[in-house]
Design a protein around this motif. Structure first.
Motif, PDB file in Angstrom:
ATOM      1  N   TYR A  52       0.833  -1.202   0.000  1.00  0.00           N
ATOM      2  CA  TYR A  52       0.000   0.000   0.000  1.00  0.00           C
ATOM      3  C   TYR A  52       0.869   1.254   0.000  1.00  0.00           C
ATOM      4  O   TYR A  52       0.463   2.282  -0.534  1.00  0.00           O
ATOM      5  CB  TYR A  52      -0.942  -0.003   1.212  1.00  0.00           C
ATOM      6  CG  TYR A  52      -1.990   1.067   1.111  1.00  0.00           C
ATOM      7  CD1 TYR A  52      -3.082   0.911   0.276  1.00  0.00           C
ATOM      8  CD2 TYR A  52      -1.868   2.257   1.826  1.00  0.00           C
ATOM      9  CE1 TYR A  52      -4.047   1.903   0.152  1.00  0.00           C
ATOM     10  CE2 TYR A  52      -2.828   3.248   1.707  1.00  0.00           C
ATOM     11  CZ  TYR A  52      -3.911   3.061   0.876  1.00  0.00           C
ATOM     12  OH  TYR A  52      -4.849   4.047   0.755  1.00  0.00           O
ATOM     13  N   GLU A  56       0.850   5.439  -1.694  1.00  0.00           N
ATOM     14  CA  GLU A  56       0.846   6.654  -0.877  1.00  0.00           C
ATOM     15  C   GLU A  56       1.664   7.765  -1.514  1.00  0.00           C
ATOM     16  O   GLU A  56       1.537   8.910  -1.146  1.00  0.00           O
ATOM     17  CB  GLU A  56       1.361   6.344   0.535  1.00  0.00           C
ATOM     18  CG  GLU A  56       0.384   5.486   1.313  1.00  0.00           C
ATOM     19  CD  GLU A  56       0.894   5.131   2.691  1.00  0.00           C
ATOM     20  OE1 GLU A  56       2.134   5.092   2.886  1.00  0.00           O
ATOM     21  OE2 GLU A  56       0.066   4.880   3.568  1.00  0.00           O
ATOM     22  N   GLU A  61      -2.885   7.317  -4.181  1.00  0.00           N
ATOM     23  CA  GLU A  61      -3.781   7.053  -3.057  1.00  0.00           C
ATOM     24  C   GLU A  61      -5.084   7.832  -3.222  1.00  0.00           C
ATOM     25  O   GLU A  61      -6.174   7.304  -2.956  1.00  0.00           O
ATOM     26  CB  GLU A  61      -3.111   7.426  -1.737  1.00  0.00           C
ATOM     27  CG  GLU A  61      -3.938   7.043  -0.534  1.00  0.00           C
ATOM     28  CD  GLU A  61      -3.250   7.382   0.768  1.00  0.00           C
ATOM     29  OE1 GLU A  61      -3.558   6.722   1.762  1.00  0.00           O
ATOM     30  OE2 GLU A  61      -2.417   8.311   0.798  1.00  0.00           O
ATOM     31  N   TYR A  65      -9.280   6.453  -3.444  1.00  0.00           N
ATOM     32  CA  TYR A  65     -10.443   7.009  -2.748  1.00  0.00           C
ATOM     33  C   TYR A  65     -11.450   7.612  -3.724  1.00  0.00           C
ATOM     34  O   TYR A  65     -12.659   7.504  -3.523  1.00  0.00           O
ATOM     35  CB  TYR A  65     -10.003   8.039  -1.718  1.00  0.00           C
ATOM     36  CG  TYR A  65      -9.266   7.409  -0.565  1.00  0.00           C
ATOM     37  CD1 TYR A  65      -9.920   6.542   0.299  1.00  0.00           C
ATOM     38  CD2 TYR A  65      -7.920   7.668  -0.353  1.00  0.00           C
ATOM     39  CE1 TYR A  65      -9.252   5.944   1.355  1.00  0.00           C
ATOM     40  CE2 TYR A  65      -7.250   7.076   0.698  1.00  0.00           C
ATOM     41  CZ  TYR A  65      -7.912   6.216   1.551  1.00  0.00           C
ATOM     42  OH  TYR A  65      -7.251   5.613   2.587  1.00  0.00           O
ATOM     43  N   LEU A  78     -15.003   7.365   2.801  1.00  0.00           N
ATOM     44  CA  LEU A  78     -13.751   8.097   3.009  1.00  0.00           C
ATOM     45  C   LEU A  78     -13.327   8.159   4.475  1.00  0.00           C
ATOM     46  O   LEU A  78     -12.260   8.671   4.786  1.00  0.00           O
ATOM     47  CB  LEU A  78     -13.881   9.517   2.453  1.00  0.00           C
ATOM     48  CG  LEU A  78     -14.224   9.613   0.967  1.00  0.00           C
ATOM     49  CD1 LEU A  78     -14.403  11.059   0.557  1.00  0.00           C
ATOM     50  CD2 LEU A  78     -13.184   8.914   0.116  1.00  0.00           C
ATOM     51  N   ASP A  80     -12.058   7.005   8.242  1.00  0.00           N
ATOM     52  CA  ASP A  80     -11.056   6.077   8.760  1.00  0.00           C
ATOM     53  C   ASP A  80     -11.695   4.713   8.982  1.00  0.00           C
ATOM     54  O   ASP A  80     -12.838   4.622   9.428  1.00  0.00           O
ATOM     55  CB  ASP A  80     -10.478   6.589  10.088  1.00  0.00           C
ATOM     56  CG  ASP A  80      -9.478   7.714   9.880  1.00  0.00           C
ATOM     57  OD1 ASP A  80      -8.962   7.853   8.747  1.00  0.00           O
ATOM     58  OD2 ASP A  80      -9.205   8.447  10.843  1.00  0.00           O
ATOM     59  N   GLU A  82     -12.241   2.562   6.553  1.00  0.00           N
ATOM     60  CA  GLU A  82     -12.841   2.092   5.297  1.00  0.00           C
ATOM     61  C   GLU A  82     -11.792   1.846   4.207  1.00  0.00           C
ATOM     62  O   GLU A  82     -12.135   1.575   3.066  1.00  0.00           O
ATOM     63  CB  GLU A  82     -13.872   3.114   4.794  1.00  0.00           C
ATOM     64  CG  GLU A  82     -15.092   3.238   5.669  1.00  0.00           C
ATOM     65  CD  GLU A  82     -15.954   1.977   5.639  1.00  0.00           C
ATOM     66  OE1 GLU A  82     -16.140   1.390   4.565  1.00  0.00           O
ATOM     67  OE2 GLU A  82     -16.429   1.574   6.722  1.00  0.00           O
ATOM     68  N   GLU A  83     -10.521   1.906   4.590  1.00  0.00           N
ATOM     69  CA  GLU A  83      -9.452   1.775   3.597  1.00  0.00           C
ATOM     70  C   GLU A  83      -9.514   0.457   2.833  1.00  0.00           C
ATOM     71  O   GLU A  83      -9.312   0.427   1.619  1.00  0.00           O
ATOM     72  CB  GLU A  83      -8.072   1.913   4.260  1.00  0.00           C
ATOM     73  CG  GLU A  83      -7.803   3.274   4.844  1.00  0.00           C
ATOM     74  CD  GLU A  83      -8.348   3.457   6.269  1.00  0.00           C
ATOM     75  OE1 GLU A  83      -8.214   4.567   6.801  1.00  0.00           O
ATOM     76  OE2 GLU A  83      -8.901   2.495   6.852  1.00  0.00           O
ATOM     77  N   SER A  84      -9.815  -0.632   3.521  1.00  0.00           N
ATOM     78  CA  SER A  84      -9.846  -1.931   2.839  1.00  0.00           C
ATOM     79  C   SER A  84     -11.008  -1.996   1.851  1.00  0.00           C
ATOM     80  O   SER A  84     -10.886  -2.606   0.790  1.00  0.00           O
ATOM     81  CB  SER A  84      -9.917  -3.081   3.844  1.00  0.00           C
ATOM     82  OG  SER A  84     -11.115  -3.022   4.583  1.00  0.00           O
ATOM     83  N   CYS A  86     -12.196   0.599   0.195  1.00  0.00           N
ATOM     84  CA  CYS A  86     -11.744   1.407  -0.939  1.00  0.00           C
ATOM     85  C   CYS A  86     -10.742   0.624  -1.788  1.00  0.00           C
ATOM     86  O   CYS A  86     -10.829   0.630  -3.027  1.00  0.00           O
ATOM     87  CB  CYS A  86     -11.094   2.700  -0.448  1.00  0.00           C
ATOM     88  SG  CYS A  86     -12.232   3.831   0.360  1.00  0.00           S
ATOM     89  N   ALA A  87      -9.810  -0.050  -1.125  1.00  0.00           N
ATOM     90  CA  ALA A  87      -8.802  -0.828  -1.844  1.00  0.00           C
ATOM     91  C   ALA A  87      -9.455  -1.949  -2.645  1.00  0.00           C
ATOM     92  O   ALA A  87      -9.056  -2.226  -3.780  1.00  0.00           O
ATOM     93  CB  ALA A  87      -7.777  -1.385  -0.871  1.00  0.00           C
TER      94      ALA A  87
END
Length: 141
Positions: A52, A56, A61, A65, A78, A80, A82-84, A86-87
């Protein structure tokens, strides 16, 4: 195919089509999103993790999003934590885009992937080769 597009030199040149795997995946994700081709990864066939941290740097990155937000139309994506999510959305669109690129390369013979991809972009209307030089006569500095 990923290795070929981002690491192998193009025929008769000393350059690759995409400078890094990151740029290739970003291009593929945008293509997949544009073509509405979102394909889940088949983990049984093996996937190679890309750190990841590679995303960045620069705007990559932000693109992850942006695609997730455009797909879900939910600003909660968006937040915190929820990154996985989004990925996963990004990965699935990248996978779809890679499939489109693969099909284009198979259709074109694959010897010159740059030409195959250029032809794909032309036929899908992403590049307008009929466009004349822009009229700059009204621009003053």
């Amino acid at each position: 195919m990923v290795q070929r597009l981002a690491m192998q030199k193009l025929p008769d040149t000393d350059r690759t089509l995409f400078p890094t795997i990151r740029e290739l995946l970003c291009f593929a994700a945008l293509l997949g999103y544009s073509e509405k081709r979102r394909i889940p990864l088949d983990r049984d066939k093996g996937v190679e993790d890309i750190s990841y941290q590679q995303f960045e740097r620069g705007d990559a990155e932000d693109l992850i999003y942006l695609i997730a937000l455009a797909e879900t139309k939910d600003p909660e994506v968006l937040k915190d934590g929820e990154e996985s999510r989004c990925a996963e959305i990004f990965e699935e669109y990248a996978n779809g885009g890679l499939q489109i690129l693969r099909e284009a390369m198979l259709r074109g013979g694959g010897e010159y992937p740059d030409r195959d991809i250029l032809e794909l972009l032309k036929e899908r209307g992403y590049l307008n080769t009929d466009e004349k030089e822009p009229d700059l006569s009204g621009i003053k500095f």
